[in-house]
Design an enzyme around this catalytic site. Structure first.
Site, PDB file in Angstrom:
ATOM      1  N   ASP A  31      17.389   1.520  17.285  1.00  0.00           N
ATOM      2  CA  ASP A  31      16.749   1.955  15.994  1.00  0.00           C
ATOM      3  C   ASP A  31      18.580   2.037  15.137  1.00  0.00           C
ATOM      4  O   ASP A  31      19.449   2.513  15.816  1.00  0.00           O
ATOM      5  CB  ASP A  31      16.297   3.606  16.095  1.00  0.00           C
ATOM      6  CG  ASP A  31      15.600   3.940  14.918  1.00  0.00           C
ATOM      7  OD1 ASP A  31      14.344   4.308  14.918  1.00  0.00           O
ATOM      8  OD2 ASP A  31      16.159   3.974  13.725  1.00  0.00           O
ATOM      9  N   GLY A  36      14.711   6.680  10.832  1.00  0.00           N
ATOM     10  CA  GLY A  36      14.797   7.097  11.817  1.00  0.00           C
ATOM     11  C   GLY A  36      15.785   8.282  12.048  1.00  0.00           C
ATOM     12  O   GLY A  36      16.602   8.530  11.247  1.00  0.00           O
ATOM     13  N   ASN A  91      13.657  -7.331   5.672  1.00  0.00           N
ATOM     14  CA  ASN A  91      13.487  -6.609   7.170  1.00  0.00           C
ATOM     15  C   ASN A  91      12.122  -6.817   7.889  1.00  0.00           C
ATOM     16  O   ASN A  91      12.108  -7.223   9.032  1.00  0.00           O
ATOM     17  CB  ASN A  91      13.458  -4.993   6.696  1.00  0.00           C
ATOM     18  CG  ASN A  91      13.644  -4.280   7.813  1.00  0.00           C
ATOM     19  OD1 ASN A  91      14.456  -4.073   8.427  1.00  0.00           O
ATOM     20  ND2 ASN A  91      12.314  -3.750   8.346  1.00  0.00           N
ATOM     21  N   SER A 116      -1.095  -3.205  10.244  1.00  0.00           N
ATOM     22  CA  SER A 116      -1.508  -2.276   9.076  1.00  0.00           C
ATOM     23  C   SER A 116      -3.027  -2.629   8.726  1.00  0.00           C
ATOM     24  O   SER A 116      -3.159  -3.687   8.508  1.00  0.00           O
ATOM     25  CB  SER A 116      -0.654  -1.955   8.194  1.00  0.00           C
ATOM     26  OG  SER A 116      -1.061  -1.363   7.191  1.00  0.00           O
ATOM     27  N   TYR A 140       3.782  -5.341   0.987  1.00  0.00           N
ATOM     28  CA  TYR A 140       3.802  -4.606   2.412  1.00  0.00           C
ATOM     29  C   TYR A 140       2.943  -5.373   3.483  1.00  0.00           C
ATOM     30  O   TYR A 140       2.892  -5.740   4.242  1.00  0.00           O
ATOM     31  CB  TYR A 140       3.819  -3.319   2.211  1.00  0.00           C
ATOM     32  CG  TYR A 140       3.555  -2.607   3.656  1.00  0.00           C
ATOM     33  CD1 TYR A 140       4.414  -2.408   4.447  1.00  0.00           C
ATOM     34  CD2 TYR A 140       2.295  -2.169   3.944  1.00  0.00           C
ATOM     35  CE1 TYR A 140       4.441  -1.658   5.786  1.00  0.00           C
ATOM     36  CE2 TYR A 140       1.899  -1.621   5.293  1.00  0.00           C
ATOM     37  CZ  TYR A 140       2.782  -1.270   6.058  1.00  0.00           C
ATOM     38  OH  TYR A 140       2.766  -0.743   7.189  1.00  0.00           O
ATOM     39  N   LYS A 144       2.937  -7.705   7.182  1.00  0.00           N
ATOM     40  CA  LYS A 144       2.376  -7.611   8.167  1.00  0.00           C
ATOM     41  C   LYS A 144       1.384  -8.648   8.794  1.00  0.00           C
ATOM     42  O   LYS A 144       1.498  -9.167   9.617  1.00  0.00           O
ATOM     43  CB  LYS A 144       1.767  -6.229   8.050  1.00  0.00           C
ATOM     44  CG  LYS A 144       2.314  -5.024   8.088  1.00  0.00           C
ATOM     45  CD  LYS A 144       3.425  -4.569   9.121  1.00  0.00           C
ATOM     46  CE  LYS A 144       4.037  -3.734   8.955  1.00  0.00           C
ATOM     47  NZ  LYS A 144       5.032  -3.220  10.414  1.00  0.00           N
ATOM     48  N   ARG A 220      -9.880   8.165   2.811  1.00  0.00           N
ATOM     49  CA  ARG A 220      -9.105   7.317   3.895  1.00  0.00           C
ATOM     50  C   ARG A 220      -9.355   7.769   5.391  1.00  0.00           C
ATOM     51  O   ARG A 220     -10.071   8.746   5.630  1.00  0.00           O
ATOM     52  CB  ARG A 220      -7.761   7.873   3.620  1.00  0.00           C
ATOM     53  CG  ARG A 220      -7.119   7.304   2.329  1.00  0.00           C
ATOM     54  CD  ARG A 220      -7.136   5.750   2.357  1.00  0.00           C
ATOM     55  NE  ARG A 220      -6.401   5.571   1.124  1.00  0.00           N
ATOM     56  CZ  ARG A 220      -7.227   5.005   0.014  1.00  0.00           C
ATOM     57  NH1 ARG A 220      -8.425   5.391   0.020  1.00  0.00           N
ATOM     58  NH2 ARG A 220      -6.484   4.656  -1.095  1.00  0.00           N
ATOM     59  N   ASP A 284      -4.788   1.534  -5.357  1.00  0.00           N
ATOM     60  CA  ASP A 284      -5.357   2.345  -4.441  1.00  0.00           C
ATOM     61  C   ASP A 284      -7.124   2.159  -4.399  1.00  0.00           C
ATOM     62  O   ASP A 284      -7.932   2.183  -5.388  1.00  0.00           O
ATOM     63  CB  ASP A 284      -5.508   3.792  -4.803  1.00  0.00           C
ATOM     64  CG  ASP A 284      -4.531   4.540  -4.298  1.00  0.00           C
ATOM     65  OD1 ASP A 284      -3.625   3.998  -3.265  1.00  0.00           O
ATOM     66  OD2 ASP A 284      -4.196   5.711  -4.596  1.00  0.00           O
TER      67      ASP A 284
END
Ligand code: WQD
Length: 326
Positions: A31, A36, A91, A116, A140, A144, A220, A284
């Site tokens: 990490d 973290g 990243n 995700s 994002y 994934k 959710r 959303d």
């Protein structure tokens, strides 16, 4: 098994490291401590401070010889990914490709990857199963999904087996309080509610109360992080045992609204938690709920700690411990 938990000092990663240790595996955490926390490291686990952007460091770590890597070292703020795509591409995509290449080069043959529910985008139907179209609404989610596609090629071309775990909304904390840190600058609903309960912020802003849901607020699927952690252990055993890769949803299959969370938090914390209804947050969806039938069938997994009270109570207990609230 000997396992490298990459991102193992983070919120989900520390719970995953704990679960592998409890299952008798040998764990090393890798990490860079960018989000973290050192306090999330367990004395029984080894620790290597390093970044997934540093290929030499990754390869050196994996060269010690691991049966598997678990990768939870991603940026995860969907909103930020839309304004800083480069950060997420570098990243989450390039960093993960580094991990895959280091696994292949060092003979590590299995990877558990944190994917995700964001890979699905706006739901076409509910509950969402793994056959639902994947049309991410934010960058994002795209990162994934892109890695899931790379994984499927690496499986065919290099023999690297993977479990891609599509988490819904991770929440809650270790019941026994063994994970010490709380996330800094949270944007997710439950930590924000906790900060309001603890007096660390004046109010909760509710992003819209005119959705077509039970009470007008967003719904959710909140899944307890310790339930998620167990799925990592089960899925690794499964892919190693069968020699087949796996892509599964991990959710509680229960939809909870913003106001249901707030009401539970008021009851469990005794704090009034003032709310202010503001405009909807762009991007959303009204409602996201998982089908976890595949995880049940393939892993024998189901969410056991993901009830409303368990999620809110374990989070509040964590805030009390970490923030010294009586
Ligand atoms: C939950 C509900 C908000 C904050 C995000 C990522 C997703 C995944 C999980 C990693 C929604 C409402 C929230 C607040 C509010 N991340 N809300 N006031 O957006 O479902 O998912 O985390 O994989 O990719 O997008 O989670 O906790 O932000 O929101 O009213 O201050 O709470 O509108 O209905 P979300 P969240």
């Amino acid at each position: 098994m000997k396992i490298l938990v990459i991102g193992g000092a983070g919120y989900i990663g520390s719970h995953v490291a704990r679960e592998f240790l409890d299952s008798g595996d040998s764990v090393t955490v890798f990490d860079d401590l960018s989000s973290g926390m050192r306090e999330n490291l367990f004395p029984e686990a080894h620790f290597i401070e390093g970044s997934i952007m540093d290929y030499a460091a990754l390869k050196a770590a994996l060269s010690a010889g691991y049966d598997a890597a678990v990768h939870l070292a991603a940026f995860k703020a969907a909103g930020e990914s839309m304004v800083a795509p480069g950060k997420y591409a570098t990243n989450n995509i390039a960093g993960t490709v580094n991990i895959l290449n280091a696994c292949v080069e060092t003979g590590c043959k299995a990877l558990v990857f944190s994917s995700s529910a964001a890979v699905y985008g706006e739901p076409r139907y509910l509950p969402i199963d793994e056959k639902h179209p994947t049309e991410p609404e934010n960058f994002y989610g795209f990162t994934k999904l892109e890695i899931e596609r790379v994984l499927s090629w690496y499986d065919r071309l290099t023999g690297l087996r993977y479990a891609a775990l599509r988490y819904f909304n991770a929440a809650g904390y270790d019941e026994a309080g063994r994970v010490k840190g709380v996330e800094r600058n949270p944007a997710n609903l439950i930590p924000v509610v906790m900060e309001a309960a603890a007096g660390m912020r004046g109010e909760l802003q509710v992003f819209g109360d005119d959705y077509e849901t039970k009470d007008g607020t967003g719904v959710r699927d909140y899944v307890h992080v310790s339930d998620l952690a167990k799925a990592h252990v089960a899925s690794l055993r499964r892919i190693v045992g069968t020699g087949e890769s796996l892509t599964v949803n991990l959710g509680s299959e229960e939809g909870l609204s913003v106001m249901e969370i707030v009401e539970a938090a008021r009851r469990l914390t005794g704090s009034p938690i003032p709310v202010k209804v503001v405009a909807r947050r762009p991007g959303d969806p009204a409602k996201l709920v998982a089908s976890s039938a595949l995880a049940r069938e393939t892993l024998g997994w189901k969410a056991e700690r993901s009830g409303l009270d368990s999620i809110v109570r374990t989070t509040w207990e964590q805030y009390r411990r970490a923030r010294g609230i009586s």
